[in-house]
Design a protein around this motif. Sequence first.
Motif, PDB file in Angstrom:
ATOM      1  N   LEU A 168       0.831  -1.197   0.000  1.00 47.65           N
ATOM      2  CA  LEU A 168       0.000   0.000   0.000  1.00 47.65           C
ATOM      3  C   LEU A 168       0.869   1.252   0.000  1.00 47.65           C
ATOM      4  N   GLY A 169       0.562   2.176  -0.899  1.00 48.10           N
ATOM      5  CA  GLY A 169       1.301   3.424  -0.980  1.00 48.10           C
ATOM      6  C   GLY A 169       2.453   3.388  -1.958  1.00 48.10           C
ATOM      7  N   ASP A 170       2.835   2.224  -2.483  1.00 48.33           N
ATOM      8  CA  ASP A 170       3.922   2.155  -3.458  1.00 48.33           C
ATOM      9  C   ASP A 170       3.539   2.891  -4.736  1.00 48.33           C
ATOM     10  N   ARG A 171       4.524   3.552  -5.323  1.00 51.27           N
ATOM     11  CA  ARG A 171       4.308   4.238  -6.607  1.00 51.27           C
ATOM     12  C   ARG A 171       4.618   3.271  -7.740  1.00 51.27           C
ATOM     13  N   LEU A 172       3.660   3.119  -8.645  1.00 47.79           N
ATOM     14  CA  LEU A 172       3.846   2.253  -9.800  1.00 47.79           C
ATOM     15  C   LEU A 172       4.681   2.968 -10.855  1.00 47.79           C
TER      16      LEU A 172
ATOM     17  N   GLU B  43      -4.453  -3.264  12.820  1.00 49.31           N
ATOM     18  CA  GLU B  43      -3.688  -3.539  11.616  1.00 49.31           C
ATOM     19  C   GLU B  43      -3.892  -2.468  10.542  1.00 49.31           C
ATOM     20  N   LEU B  44      -4.774  -1.517  10.789  1.00 46.91           N
ATOM     21  CA  LEU B  44      -5.088  -0.498   9.803  1.00 46.91           C
ATOM     22  C   LEU B  44      -4.272   0.764  10.037  1.00 46.91           C
ATOM     23  N   LEU B  45      -4.136   1.581   8.989  1.00 47.02           N
ATOM     24  CA  LEU B  45      -3.550   2.908   9.140  1.00 47.02           C
ATOM     25  C   LEU B  45      -4.565   3.780   9.854  1.00 47.02           C
ATOM     26  N   ASP B  46      -4.197   4.299  11.015  1.00 47.31           N
ATOM     27  CA  ASP B  46      -5.152   4.937  11.930  1.00 47.31           C
ATOM     28  C   ASP B  46      -5.313   6.425  11.619  1.00 47.31           C
TER      29      ASP B  46
ATOM     30  N   ARG C 298     -11.381  -1.475   3.616  1.00 42.56           N
ATOM     31  CA  ARG C 298     -10.945  -2.461   2.627  1.00 42.56           C
ATOM     32  C   ARG C 298      -9.567  -2.119   2.076  1.00 42.56           C
ATOM     33  N   ARG C 299      -9.243  -0.832   2.083  1.00 46.91           N
ATOM     34  CA  ARG C 299      -7.958  -0.374   1.552  1.00 46.91           C
ATOM     35  C   ARG C 299      -6.921  -0.167   2.654  1.00 46.91           C
ATOM     36  N   GLY C 300      -7.268  -0.589   3.876  1.00 48.27           N
ATOM     37  CA  GLY C 300      -6.282  -0.581   4.945  1.00 48.27           C
ATOM     38  C   GLY C 300      -6.243   0.652   5.822  1.00 48.27           C
ATOM     39  N   VAL C 301      -7.314   1.465   5.814  1.00 45.97           N
ATOM     40  CA  VAL C 301      -7.326   2.704   6.594  1.00 45.97           C
ATOM     41  C   VAL C 301      -8.523   2.720   7.537  1.00 45.97           C
TER      42      VAL C 301
END
Length: 458
Positions: A39-43, A105-108, A411-414
């Motif tokens: 998550l957060g990586d630049r493609l 486990e999520l970004l708070d 769902r996206r981790g936040v």
Amino acid sequence: MTNRFEELPIELDRSGLTPLSVQVAAGLRSAAASGTLRLGDRLPSSRSLADQLSVSRTVVAAAYDQLHAEGWIDGRTGSGTYLLAAPEITEPRPTAPKPVDTTAELLDLGPGAPCAEMIDRAAWRRAWRAAADRPPRTRKDRAGEPEFRDAVAEHLLRHRGLSAGGATVVLATSGSSAAVTEFACAVLRPGDRVAMEDPGYRRAARGFREAGMRVAPVPVDAEGLRVDRVPEDVKVVYCTPAHQYPLGGRMPAARRVRLIEFARRHGILVIEDDYDGELRYDTAPLPLLAALAPDVVVHLGTTSKILSPSLGAGWLVAAPGVAQTILDYRRRTGTGPTPAGQLVLAELARHGDLARHLRKLRRELPPRRALLVEELRRRGLEVRGDDAGSHVVVPLDSAADEARVIAAARRRGVYLVGLADHYIGDPHSFGIALGYSALPESALGTAARIAGYCLARS
């Protein structure tokens, strides 16, 4: 953000019937699901990826368009394309799953968390060691450790302009929520009515109710509690005038005066919960209600927002009669705040570490707020809340919108929190309260992009 495409094992079957763009999209999904992309990586750019795969740029652009439509990636002008979510890998379910706190486990981005990352760990360890070196007590002081009460008095004078002493008494508490419940049990009678901001601090409302009080929700606006809507038969008014929780407004001087006049006219008390009053970045804070009217105001403060809730320490400043009533209750019930956290704060204050920490917070938190606000406004979202504290609010149209945004972000981790969770009565306005202090700045950028993406699609 990193670009680790060189490690991505994407293989294309050029002789198969599946279009190459579909294969590229599937390869990126697989890399995200396996953790090769995080998550957060630049493609990579579409041109770069096309060159590496020896396909046309149109093929990669079509794959990116598909992933964007599905909500896995998002592009940012001038910055690149970022991974917003990772597909789940289907695995056999364990026969006896262990209970887990999925929120951890999520970004708070929830409101109300301190910026513990900025605590000077050396000072923190030194304070705990010094507190532990104290000889064991045979009895504890029901009012609180003298060193703690002295440190709080100095802190309030230097950082909040409140001269605690003489006309008022400082008592240690176990934090604001515990102080509310204790105050209700000691000072009020079962069945008494308490006015509270709505939306507001539901944990305080729960404390009053568990002590047998009736809670009267009072609406708020951009300037805080609506004094003109406070019922005349209440015994106490609870409010957060420095930075209304959770909407973020500041009660102006004229309304503060009206609230004090109301309290004196009806012979009631006002509880001023100053949960994050030290965190103001745009202007100097207005005088505390307790400084304006120590005879009718009970002032609450806490270490949980400026340091860490692990201290379990706070304070209450009140007129001598109210303070004595609370002390009598503690003696009757054998209760009182735990000394350990008090001694740690006293040590931090004695060495100047507390003051240095507050200066650091006031310097470091505004850029975090600016990062979050910029990301939200870039997407055309309205942002509300004073330049203070550690959270802002994005309004939404309905409870359904709130639920969709919260679910999409999860769902996206936040982790996000809706305004509906802060209403004491029936919710009548909606939105998301976004905190910016719990995460390291690097993770905050990723979480802000995901939250902005989900909010903009609501």
